[in-house]
Write a protein that holds these residues in place. Structure first.
Motif, PDB file in Angstrom:
ATOM      1  N   VAL A  47      -6.879   0.490   2.808  1.00 44.15           N
ATOM      2  CA  VAL A  47      -5.423   0.375   2.899  1.00 44.15           C
ATOM      3  C   VAL A  47      -5.048  -0.525   4.077  1.00 44.15           C
ATOM      4  O   VAL A  47      -4.139  -1.357   3.988  1.00 44.15           O
ATOM      5  N   VAL A  48      -5.755  -0.384   5.197  1.00 44.98           N
ATOM      6  CA  VAL A  48      -5.497  -1.210   6.384  1.00 44.98           C
ATOM      7  C   VAL A  48      -5.732  -2.677   6.061  1.00 44.98           C
ATOM      8  O   VAL A  48      -4.912  -3.544   6.403  1.00 44.98           O
ATOM      9  N   ARG A  49      -6.862  -2.964   5.422  1.00 46.50           N
ATOM     10  CA  ARG A  49      -7.178  -4.357   5.081  1.00 46.50           C
ATOM     11  C   ARG A  49      -6.116  -4.965   4.185  1.00 46.50           C
ATOM     12  O   ARG A  49      -5.647  -6.090   4.409  1.00 46.50           O
ATOM     13  N   SER A  50      -5.741  -4.238   3.151  1.00 45.87           N
ATOM     14  CA  SER A  50      -4.734  -4.741   2.222  1.00 45.87           C
ATOM     15  C   SER A  50      -3.405  -4.982   2.922  1.00 45.87           C
ATOM     16  O   SER A  50      -2.756  -6.021   2.730  1.00 45.87           O
ATOM     17  N   PHE A  51      -3.016  -4.053   3.781  1.00 49.73           N
ATOM     18  CA  PHE A  51      -1.734  -4.157   4.488  1.00 49.73           C
ATOM     19  C   PHE A  51      -1.702  -5.372   5.406  1.00 49.73           C
ATOM     20  O   PHE A  51      -0.774  -6.195   5.347  1.00 49.73           O
ATOM     21  N   THR A  52      -2.716  -5.502   6.270  1.00 50.23           N
ATOM     22  CA  THR A  52      -2.718  -6.605   7.242  1.00 50.23           C
ATOM     23  C   THR A  52      -2.857  -7.963   6.558  1.00 50.23           C
ATOM     24  O   THR A  52      -2.264  -8.951   7.006  1.00 50.23           O
ATOM     25  N   ASP A  53      -3.614  -8.034   5.469  1.00 51.52           N
ATOM     26  CA  ASP A  53      -3.756  -9.301   4.740  1.00 51.52           C
ATOM     27  C   ASP A  53      -2.412  -9.743   4.160  1.00 51.52           C
ATOM     28  O   ASP A  53      -2.029 -10.925   4.244  1.00 51.52           O
ATOM     29  N   LYS A  54      -1.685  -8.792   3.575  1.00 48.93           N
ATOM     30  CA  LYS A  54      -0.392  -9.126   2.964  1.00 48.93           C
ATOM     31  C   LYS A  54       0.621  -9.558   4.027  1.00 48.93           C
ATOM     32  O   LYS A  54       1.372 -10.521   3.831  1.00 48.93           O
ATOM     33  N   VAL A  55       0.634  -8.848   5.151  1.00 43.70           N
ATOM     34  CA  VAL A  55       1.568  -9.211   6.230  1.00 43.70           C
ATOM     35  C   VAL A  55       1.220 -10.585   6.783  1.00 43.70           C
ATOM     36  O   VAL A  55       2.105 -11.437   6.979  1.00 43.70           O
ATOM     37  N   ARG A  56      -0.079 -10.841   7.028  1.00 36.79           N
ATOM     38  CA  ARG A  56      -0.495 -12.127   7.589  1.00 36.79           C
ATOM     39  C   ARG A  56      -0.116 -13.275   6.651  1.00 36.79           C
ATOM     40  O   ARG A  56       0.402 -14.305   7.093  1.00 36.79           O
ATOM     41  N   ASN A  57      -0.366 -13.112   5.354  1.00 37.77           N
ATOM     42  CA  ASN A  57      -0.076 -14.181   4.393  1.00 37.77           C
ATOM     43  C   ASN A  57       1.407 -14.534   4.374  1.00 37.77           C
ATOM     44  O   ASN A  57       1.783 -15.704   4.247  1.00 37.77           O
ATOM     45  N   ARG A  58       2.258 -13.524   4.504  1.00 40.55           N
ATOM     46  CA  ARG A  58       3.696 -13.782   4.505  1.00 40.55           C
ATOM     47  C   ARG A  58       4.172 -14.307   5.861  1.00 40.55           C
ATOM     48  O   ARG A  58       5.067 -15.145   5.943  1.00 40.55           O
ATOM     49  N   ALA A  59       3.551 -13.793   6.943  1.00 44.14           N
ATOM     50  CA  ALA A  59       4.025 -14.121   8.286  1.00 44.14           C
ATOM     51  C   ALA A  59       3.678 -15.537   8.719  1.00 44.14           C
ATOM     52  O   ALA A  59       4.352 -16.096   9.589  1.00 44.14           O
ATOM     53  N   VAL A  60       2.637 -16.122   8.149  1.00 47.21           N
ATOM     54  CA  VAL A  60       2.266 -17.476   8.560  1.00 47.21           C
ATOM     55  C   VAL A  60       2.933 -18.534   7.686  1.00 47.21           C
ATOM     56  O   VAL A  60       2.648 -19.710   7.794  1.00 47.21           O
TER      57      VAL A  60
END
Length: 505
Positions: A47-60
């Protein structure tokens, strides 16, 4: 709830908002810290991996890094992703079925299943006016059926009469028959638990399900068990087919990882969370509002809902009439203190107000029992002394202190606080209802705001702002106060100072 995680995430995201322009490296560093914070909060690794990946992809993305307020944009992305991870929308208990609607409670022994059954019965009666019947199917645990009977009696909820020697399936059949013949809207079946999942338990659950045909099967899980609660939910769902989850003891879990993982891992919604032992210590699990709490944005909707439950229109009108005349006696002060206690005390209120979460640390030494001591002081006075505090000469103060188990200095502090609040109340004469009316004044109107209206405001991002001068209008005191005013245990306008009345010794 989520206290440790909230502190960590708030600190990480605050750094981003202070940097101004953001680079991709800045976002990457922040996401690494977020990842560590979530793992420490006992959130499942996938769940952590999925969450941080999605946030990073949108945030950059271009719209964030080139934004005028990139830090705020990242906070919004984190908030939106948290909401999605928690289930996007609130999923309350579904009563849309022919009466009697059957709710089957399942879970391991010691998870708080019987207490939660009674809480849900009371909640359905109070909020939906549903006529509810509770039935205990636990024939294994000593006095389990008697426990539910007592809880039902304490909360004015009907319980199925106990018949010694019946099997769980026989009790389920009798409960459904009684529900139909008695004109009940809801029948809640409190099934037996075990110390661990075993085959006999699952076979019993399946048989009860077949007989009662429940509309809802709610798994009660102890949040303190962390990821074991997630594994438990998966096992029960595979064998019985749960429709939702109730997490208990969320008030004792500063990490909250089970709640964050459970919806993502099982696909089943968390419908309710238990936040204490009292019969009304049960809250809806709303993803948007929970995400706001985690990120320190508060939950004003929940605060107003709590206040509305205790809102007495007549008492508010009487208080408003007295305030217009400049009247505010010690009985009124005691009422204000009782209202603050019902809303969760100083820390509870601050945690739900937008932007106030970061100030909770100022209350680390604050003793919430100060309200009880202050109310005891007032109750130790005669009715005439409460109406006319000026009658309290030295000898009377000694008598009051002895009667309340406090010191004369404490009586003096209470009287000083009363004088300050009386002056403030005179200035607030046009605002209705003291503490509860003060909540209404935050929204530019009189009386209590409508929680449903607040919900719509929250979803549109148009949350109310605190009034100029802070929260003095709450009548029980909060930080950001009029000059010279002090609160119980809060040494002055800047918060706790020194060994004040409410400080822990």
């Amino acid at each position: 709830m989520f206290e440790n995680l909230s502190e960590r995430l708030s600190g990480i995201l605050d750094k981003l908002t202070r940097r101004g322009a953001l680079s991709e490296a800045d976002v990457g560093e922040a996401m690494r810290e977020v990842r560590r914070a979530l793992i420490e909060a006992d959130v499942a690794l996938d769940v952590v991996r999925s969450f941080t990946d999605k946030v990073r992809n949108r945030a950059v993305g271009h719209e964030v890094l080139r934004s005028v307020t990139p830090g705020q944009q990242v906070i919004k992305i984190v908030h939106d992703q948290l909401v999605e991870m928690l289930g996007s929308t609130a999923r309350p208990i579904d009563l849309e079925a022919p009466a009697p609607v059957c709710i089957m409670m399942v879970g391991l022994q010691g998870s708080g299943k019987t207490t939660t059954t009674a809480k849900i019965g009371k909640r359905l009666g109070d909020r939906h006016k549903a006529k509810t019947l509770l039935a205990s199917l636990d024939t294994r645990r000593p006095a389990a059926q008697e426990q539910l009977r007592v809880l039902g009696e304490q909360n004015s909820i009907d319980t199925l009469p106990i018949v010694v020697g019946q099997t769980p399936t026989q009790i389920a059949e009798r409960a459904m028959t009684a529900g139909r013949l008695g004109g009940y809207d809801v029948v809640i079946l409190d099934t037996a638990g075990r110390t661990h999942i075993d085959e006999p338990l699952m076979l019993e659950m399946a048989e009860i399900k077949k007989i009662s045909k429940p509309h809802e099967i709610l798994l009660v899980a102890d949040a303190l068990t962390g990821q074991d609660a997630v594994n438990l939910a998966k096992s029960f769902d595979q064998r019985v087919g749960i429709t939702g989850i109730v997490l208990t003891r969320m008030d004792g879990d500063g990490r909250g990882g089970a709640a964050l993982s459970m919806r993502a891992v099982t696909g089943k919604p968390i419908k309710l969370v238990g936040t204490g032992e009292k019969a009304d210590a049960l809250e809806d699990f709303d993803p948007a509002r929970i995400a706001g709490r985690i990120l320190g944005m508060g939950d004003i909707v929940a605060l107003v809902e709590r206040a509305a439950q205790d809102f007495d229109a007549k008492k508010a009108a009487d208080m408003a009439a007295k305030m217009k005349k400049g009247q505010f006696d010690l009985d009124d002060l005691a009422d204000q203190l009782r209202q603050m206690k019902k809303l969760g005390g100083m820390k509870g209120i601050m945690g739900m107000l937008p932007g106030m979460g970061k100030m909770k640390g100022q209350l680390d030494g604050f003793d919430e029992k100060v309200f009880d001591r202050q109310i005891a002081i007032v109750q130790s006075m005669t009715p005439k002394e409460r109406r006319k505090p000026e009658l309290l000469a030295a000898s009377r103060k000694r008598r009051v202190a002895t009667g309340s188990g406090t010191r004369v200095e404490d009586v003096n502090k209470l009287l000083k606080m009363h004088r300050q609040m009386a002056d403030m109340m005179k200035a607030m004469g046009k605002k209705k209802g003291g503490l509860l009316g003060g909540l209404g004044s935050m929204f530019g109107g009189g009386g209590m705001p409508d929680p449903a209206e607040l919900e719509a405001m929250a979803k549109s991002g148009q949350m109310p702002q605190l009034p100029p001068g802070g929260l003095g209008g709450l009548g029980g005191g909060m930080p950001t106060l009029p000059r010279g005013m002090t609160l119980p245990g809060l040494g002055g306008p800047k918060g706790p100072q020194g060994p004040g009345f409410g400080r822990k010794k």
